[in-house]
Motif scaffolding. Structure first.
Motif, PDB file in Angstrom:
ATOM      1  N   GLU A 194      38.724  44.821  43.333  1.00  0.00           N
ATOM      2  CA  GLU A 194      37.774  44.073  42.508  1.00  0.00           C
ATOM      3  C   GLU A 194      37.313  42.886  43.331  1.00  0.00           C
ATOM      4  O   GLU A 194      38.123  42.108  43.823  1.00  0.00           O
ATOM      5  CB  GLU A 194      38.428  43.579  41.222  1.00  0.00           C
ATOM      6  N   SER A 195      35.998  42.752  43.479  1.00  0.00           N
ATOM      7  CA  SER A 195      35.473  41.625  44.245  1.00  0.00           C
ATOM      8  C   SER A 195      34.537  40.794  43.374  1.00  0.00           C
ATOM      9  O   SER A 195      33.943  41.292  42.417  1.00  0.00           O
ATOM     10  CB  SER A 195      34.748  42.112  45.499  1.00  0.00           C
ATOM     11  N   GLU A 196      34.442  39.529  43.736  1.00  0.00           N
ATOM     12  CA  GLU A 196      33.553  38.613  43.033  1.00  0.00           C
ATOM     13  C   GLU A 196      32.114  39.040  43.261  1.00  0.00           C
ATOM     14  O   GLU A 196      31.749  39.493  44.336  1.00  0.00           O
ATOM     15  CB  GLU A 196      33.713  37.186  43.574  1.00  0.00           C
ATOM     16  N   GLY A 197      31.295  38.842  42.255  1.00  0.00           N
ATOM     17  CA  GLY A 197      29.861  39.025  42.408  1.00  0.00           C
ATOM     18  C   GLY A 197      29.275  37.732  42.928  1.00  0.00           C
ATOM     19  O   GLY A 197      29.957  36.942  43.602  1.00  0.00           O
ATOM     20  N   THR A 198      28.041  37.473  42.584  1.00  0.00           N
ATOM     21  CA  THR A 198      27.394  36.248  43.064  1.00  0.00           C
ATOM     22  C   THR A 198      27.888  35.000  42.346  1.00  0.00           C
ATOM     23  O   THR A 198      27.843  33.912  42.894  1.00  0.00           O
ATOM     24  CB  THR A 198      25.864  36.349  42.926  1.00  0.00           C
ATOM     25  N   VAL A 199      28.400  35.172  41.117  1.00  0.00           N
ATOM     26  CA  VAL A 199      28.892  34.028  40.348  1.00  0.00           C
ATOM     27  C   VAL A 199      30.419  34.046  40.370  1.00  0.00           C
ATOM     28  O   VAL A 199      31.044  34.999  39.902  1.00  0.00           O
ATOM     29  CB  VAL A 199      28.397  34.074  38.883  1.00  0.00           C
ATOM     30  N   LYS A 200      31.013  33.000  40.923  1.00  0.00           N
ATOM     31  CA  LYS A 200      32.470  32.879  40.947  1.00  0.00           C
ATOM     32  C   LYS A 200      32.919  31.991  39.797  1.00  0.00           C
ATOM     33  O   LYS A 200      32.207  31.077  39.402  1.00  0.00           O
ATOM     34  CB  LYS A 200      32.936  32.263  42.267  1.00  0.00           C
ATOM     35  N   CYS A 201      34.101  32.252  39.284  1.00  0.00           N
ATOM     36  CA  CYS A 201      34.642  31.416  38.210  1.00  0.00           C
ATOM     37  C   CYS A 201      34.922  30.007  38.730  1.00  0.00           C
ATOM     38  O   CYS A 201      34.691  29.029  38.040  1.00  0.00           O
ATOM     39  CB  CYS A 201      35.905  32.036  37.636  1.00  0.00           C
ATOM     40  N   THR A 202      35.425  29.933  39.941  1.00  0.00           N
ATOM     41  CA  THR A 202      35.669  28.668  40.616  1.00  0.00           C
ATOM     42  C   THR A 202      35.167  28.832  42.045  1.00  0.00           C
ATOM     43  O   THR A 202      35.401  29.876  42.661  1.00  0.00           O
ATOM     44  CB  THR A 202      37.185  28.345  40.641  1.00  0.00           C
ATOM     45  N   SER A 203      34.521  27.819  42.570  1.00  0.00           N
ATOM     46  CA  SER A 203      33.923  27.953  43.909  1.00  0.00           C
ATOM     47  C   SER A 203      34.946  28.302  44.983  1.00  0.00           C
ATOM     48  O   SER A 203      34.606  28.878  46.007  1.00  0.00           O
ATOM     49  CB  SER A 203      33.183  26.677  44.286  1.00  0.00           C
ATOM     50  N   THR A 204      36.204  27.973  44.746  1.00  0.00           N
ATOM     51  CA  THR A 204      37.239  28.257  45.747  1.00  0.00           C
ATOM     52  C   THR A 204      37.882  29.637  45.564  1.00  0.00           C
ATOM     53  O   THR A 204      38.779  29.986  46.312  1.00  0.00           O
ATOM     54  CB  THR A 204      38.336  27.175  45.685  1.00  0.00           C
ATOM     55  N   ASP A 205      37.413  30.405  44.568  1.00  0.00           N
ATOM     56  CA  ASP A 205      37.969  31.739  44.358  1.00  0.00           C
ATOM     57  C   ASP A 205      37.770  32.608  45.591  1.00  0.00           C
ATOM     58  O   ASP A 205      36.740  32.527  46.263  1.00  0.00           O
ATOM     59  CB  ASP A 205      37.294  32.440  43.171  1.00  0.00           C
ATOM     60  N   ALA A 206      38.744  33.445  45.855  1.00  0.00           N
ATOM     61  CA  ALA A 206      38.630  34.406  46.958  1.00  0.00           C
ATOM     62  C   ALA A 206      37.561  35.443  46.620  1.00  0.00           C
ATOM     63  O   ALA A 206      37.272  35.683  45.447  1.00  0.00           O
ATOM     64  CB  ALA A 206      39.975  35.098  47.173  1.00  0.00           C
ATOM     65  N   SER A 207      36.976  36.041  47.625  1.00  0.00           N
ATOM     66  CA  SER A 207      35.968  37.079  47.398  1.00  0.00           C
ATOM     67  C   SER A 207      36.584  38.319  46.755  1.00  0.00           C
ATOM     68  O   SER A 207      35.972  38.970  45.924  1.00  0.00           O
ATOM     69  CB  SER A 207      35.308  37.482  48.714  1.00  0.00           C
ATOM     70  N   ILE A 208      37.805  38.645  47.160  1.00  0.00           N
ATOM     71  CA  ILE A 208      38.527  39.775  46.569  1.00  0.00           C
ATOM     72  C   ILE A 208      39.445  39.215  45.497  1.00  0.00           C
ATOM     73  O   ILE A 208      40.345  38.422  45.772  1.00  0.00           O
ATOM     74  CB  ILE A 208      39.351  40.538  47.628  1.00  0.00           C
ATOM     75  N   VAL A 209      39.207  39.624  44.254  1.00  0.00           N
ATOM     76  CA  VAL A 209      39.967  39.122  43.113  1.00  0.00           C
ATOM     77  C   VAL A 209      41.258  39.897  42.934  1.00  0.00           C
ATOM     78  O   VAL A 209      42.292  39.340  42.577  1.00  0.00           O
ATOM     79  CB  VAL A 209      39.111  39.216  41.825  1.00  0.00           C
ATOM     80  N   GLU A 210      41.186  41.198  43.171  1.00  0.00           N
ATOM     81  CA  GLU A 210      42.338  42.061  42.928  1.00  0.00           C
ATOM     82  C   GLU A 210      42.225  43.283  43.817  1.00  0.00           C
ATOM     83  O   GLU A 210      41.121  43.759  44.091  1.00  0.00           O
ATOM     84  CB  GLU A 210      42.324  42.482  41.447  1.00  0.00           C
ATOM     85  N   LYS A 211      43.354  43.785  44.292  1.00  0.00           N
ATOM     86  CA  LYS A 211      43.353  45.056  45.007  1.00  0.00           C
ATOM     87  C   LYS A 211      44.615  45.814  44.676  1.00  0.00           C
ATOM     88  O   LYS A 211      45.599  45.226  44.240  1.00  0.00           O
ATOM     89  CB  LYS A 211      43.178  44.923  46.517  1.00  0.00           C
ATOM     90  N   GLY A 212      44.545  47.102  44.878  1.00  0.00           N
ATOM     91  CA  GLY A 212      45.698  47.938  44.576  1.00  0.00           C
ATOM     92  C   GLY A 212      45.349  49.401  44.730  1.00  0.00           C
ATOM     93  O   GLY A 212      44.517  49.768  45.561  1.00  0.00           O
ATOM     94  N   THR A 213      45.973  50.222  43.894  1.00  0.00           N
ATOM     95  CA  THR A 213      45.769  51.664  43.936  1.00  0.00           C
ATOM     96  C   THR A 213      45.519  52.182  42.521  1.00  0.00           C
ATOM     97  O   THR A 213      45.851  51.518  41.546  1.00  0.00           O
ATOM     98  CB  THR A 213      46.987  52.386  44.535  1.00  0.00           C
ATOM     99  N   TRP A 214      44.946  53.369  42.445  1.00  0.00           N
ATOM    100  CA  TRP A 214      44.650  53.981  41.153  1.00  0.00           C
ATOM    101  C   TRP A 214      45.145  55.420  41.137  1.00  0.00           C
ATOM    102  O   TRP A 214      45.339  56.034  42.182  1.00  0.00           O
ATOM    103  CB  TRP A 214      43.147  53.941  40.863  1.00  0.00           C
ATOM    104  N   ALA A 215      45.344  55.967  39.919  1.00  0.00           N
ATOM    105  CA  ALA A 215      45.740  57.367  39.771  1.00  0.00           C
ATOM    106  C   ALA A 215      45.453  57.830  38.348  1.00  0.00           C
ATOM    107  O   ALA A 215      45.550  57.048  37.402  1.00  0.00           O
ATOM    108  CB  ALA A 215      47.224  57.546  40.070  1.00  0.00           C
ATOM    109  N   PHE A 216      45.084  59.088  38.231  1.00  0.00           N
ATOM    110  CA  PHE A 216      44.935  59.730  36.926  1.00  0.00           C
ATOM    111  C   PHE A 216      46.197  60.527  36.637  1.00  0.00           C
ATOM    112  O   PHE A 216      46.875  60.985  37.556  1.00  0.00           O
ATOM    113  CB  PHE A 216      43.762  60.723  36.942  1.00  0.00           C
ATOM    114  N   THR A 217      46.474  60.729  35.353  1.00  0.00           N
ATOM    115  CA  THR A 217      47.483  61.720  34.993  1.00  0.00           C
ATOM    116  C   THR A 217      46.899  63.080  35.385  1.00  0.00           C
ATOM    117  O   THR A 217      45.685  63.213  35.556  1.00  0.00           O
ATOM    118  CB  THR A 217      47.785  61.672  33.481  1.00  0.00           C
ATOM    119  N   LEU A 218      47.731  64.095  35.544  1.00  0.00           N
ATOM    120  CA  LEU A 218      47.249  65.399  36.002  1.00  0.00           C
ATOM    121  C   LEU A 218      46.152  65.965  35.103  1.00  0.00           C
ATOM    122  O   LEU A 218      45.231  66.616  35.576  1.00  0.00           O
ATOM    123  CB  LEU A 218      48.400  66.400  36.106  1.00  0.00           C
TER     124      LEU A 218
END
Length: 168
Positions: free
Chosen positions: A82-106
């Protein structure tokens, strides 16, 4: 002997073209993240909530959330970001808000995302890992819409949150 050879050849050549039916998780993965080796990005359209006592209500989203981009990669690690768009909640927020992995059940009916935020500690699940730690039921997934629902209980009250995204 010749008839046996002909029948055997026909049978074996018919098997060469066998293409197994993909798992529903594989079908959903292509809709969410594209073909193997590619990725797709999504934007949050809305969140609605029902706390069991009233009709489903839309939640007011901060402007800084609405333009965030949720990118899902169809790679062996099944990366999520998840990355920030053009509007950040706080100017010092990182560009990448969250990262990880995803999976579906079978069967492709549930989507879990294990993410770590750049502004918090610990690991939770999609979306907004700071707020939720529940897998999402896939309500709708197409080339252009992702709609998920999470059901959880807080202080004995069952809450249902529905997240709707569109392809970016």
């Amino acid at each position: 002997m010749t008839l046996f050879a002909i029948v055997g050849s026909v049978f074996l050549s018919g098997c060469n073209g066998y293409d197994p039916v993909p798992l529903q998780a594989e079908v959903q993965a292509k809709l969410l993240a594209g073909e193997a080796g590619s990725s797709k990005s999504w934007k949050l359209l809305s969140i609605t909530e029902n706390d069991g006592t009233a009709a489903e209500q839309p939640l007011q989203l901060p402007t800084c959330w609405i333009d965030n981009i949720y990118k899902f990669s169809n790679n062996p690690a099944q990366d999520y970001e998840e990355s920030e768009g053009t509007v950040k909640c706080t100017s010092t927020d990182a560009s990448i808000v969250e990262k990880g992995t995803w999976a579906f059940t079978l069967d492709g009916t549930k989507l879990s995302i294990l993410g770590t935020t750049s502004f918090g500690s610990g690991t939770d699940s999609f979306p907004f890992s700071v707020y939720f730690s529940y897998p999402a039921e896939v309500v709708e997934l197409s080339e252009s819409i992702l709609k998920t629902k999470m059901t959880y209980t807080v202080d004995g009250i069952t809450i249902v949150d529905t997240f709707t995204f569109n392809k970016n």
